[in-house]
Design an enzyme around this catalytic site. Structure first.
Site, PDB file in Angstrom:
ATOM      1  CD  GLU A  86      -2.779  -1.562   2.192  1.00  0.00           C
ATOM      2  OE1 GLU A  86      -2.203  -1.474   3.293  1.00  0.00           O
ATOM      3  OE2 GLU A  86      -3.935  -2.004   2.054  1.00  0.00           O
ATOM      4  CG  HIS A 129      -8.886  -1.154   2.865  1.00  0.00           C
ATOM      5  ND1 HIS A 129      -8.137  -1.055   1.724  1.00  0.00           N
ATOM      6  CD2 HIS A 129      -8.006  -1.503   3.831  1.00  0.00           C
ATOM      7  CE1 HIS A 129      -6.873  -1.354   1.977  1.00  0.00           C
ATOM      8  NE2 HIS A 129      -6.766  -1.624   3.267  1.00  0.00           N
ATOM      9  CG  HIS A 155      -6.649  -3.115   7.908  1.00  0.00           C
ATOM     10  ND1 HIS A 155      -5.956  -4.243   7.514  1.00  0.00           N
ATOM     11  CD2 HIS A 155      -6.397  -2.170   6.976  1.00  0.00           C
ATOM     12  CE1 HIS A 155      -5.302  -3.995   6.386  1.00  0.00           C
ATOM     13  NE2 HIS A 155      -5.556  -2.735   6.044  1.00  0.00           N
ATOM     14  CG  HIS A 157      -3.488   1.660   5.694  1.00  0.00           C
ATOM     15  ND1 HIS A 157      -4.845   1.925   5.621  1.00  0.00           N
ATOM     16  CD2 HIS A 157      -3.328   0.404   5.201  1.00  0.00           C
ATOM     17  CE1 HIS A 157      -5.463   0.891   5.092  1.00  0.00           C
ATOM     18  NE2 HIS A 157      -4.572  -0.056   4.838  1.00  0.00           N
ATOM     19  CE1 TYR A 203     -12.591  17.424  23.732  1.00  0.00           C
ATOM     20  CE2 TYR A 203     -14.526  16.027  23.502  1.00  0.00           C
ATOM     21  CZ  TYR A 203     -13.809  16.982  24.193  1.00  0.00           C
ATOM     22  OH  TYR A 203     -14.317  17.501  25.351  1.00  0.00           O
TER      23      TYR A 203
END
Length: 215
Positions: free
Chosen positions: A70, A156, A91, A89, A116
């Protein structure tokens, strides 16, 4: 601390926060004219220097571990936010769950429910689904008409950038919490933060937010 130390610390912080199950997710930092990125299949909570890939600003592999598939996500987000020095990144559960729902709006999948999230993340558009590792993932970021430091990737997960690694991790934690709150309130009559307060908060904290009237 060196850039490698920052990367290792960020990986551990993400795991400690419960945001990187198993060997999922990746993190990178910019160091001069190089990107240092966690290698493919590595566990972010146990990163060692040998697990780190060195890349060019365009994502070419220069040395070290084999980079994550990625890479294009990271390269594109650095290009979108040139002053940022780190990209995460993940999940994480709530981000993945919310990425499977229709977005709250075109400019942000997450509704403005708490100050926030506005202070630490700002708007978070939902980017269309492409298979993990497809270079088109980077194009989704590049082609988006919105400014953002965080986005949900449909079905994703999430990608987030920050001025440094610690800030990117903090934004990731806040994003996950914002997604969790959005899921808890899904289908209920929500009370959103008023538009004038959204504008004041995001301007004060330097976070991106698009006024729907300007779209």
């Amino acid at each position: 601390m060196t850039a490698i130390d920052d990367l290792i610390a960020a990986g551990r912080a993400l795991v400690d926060a419960g945001l990187s199950p198993g060997s999922s997710g990746n993190v990178s930092v910019r160091a001069g004219d190089r990107i240092l990125m966690s290698g493919t299949g590595t566990r972010l909570g146990a990163l060692q220097p040998a697990d780190i890939a060195e890349l060019s600003p365009e994502g070419a592999h220069l040395s070290g571990a084999r980079p994550s598939k990625e890479v294009s996500l990271h390269v594109a987000l650095y290009a979108k936010n040139p002053t940022h020095r780190a990209v995460v990144h993940v999940h994480s559960p709530s981000a993945v769950a919310l990425s499977c729902l229709e977005p709250w709006s075109a400019h942000s999948a997450i509704p403005p429910l708490t100050p926030y999230a506005l202070m630490r993340v700002g708007q978070t558009p939902l980017l269309s689904f492409v298979a993990p590792g497809d270079p088109a993932m980077g194009a989704l970021i590049t082609d988006s008409p919105y400014t953002f430091r965080a986005a949900l990737l449909a079905n994703h997960g999430a990608v987030i950038s920050g001025e440094d690694a610690a800030t990117a991790v903090d934004s990731t934690v806040e994003l996950e919490e914002a997604c969790r709150i959005a899921l808890l309130t899904e289908g209920k009559p929500r009370r959103l933060i008023p538009a004038h307060d959204i504008a004041a908060i995001t301007e004060r904290w330097g976070m991106p937010w698009t006024d729907p009237a300007d779209q």
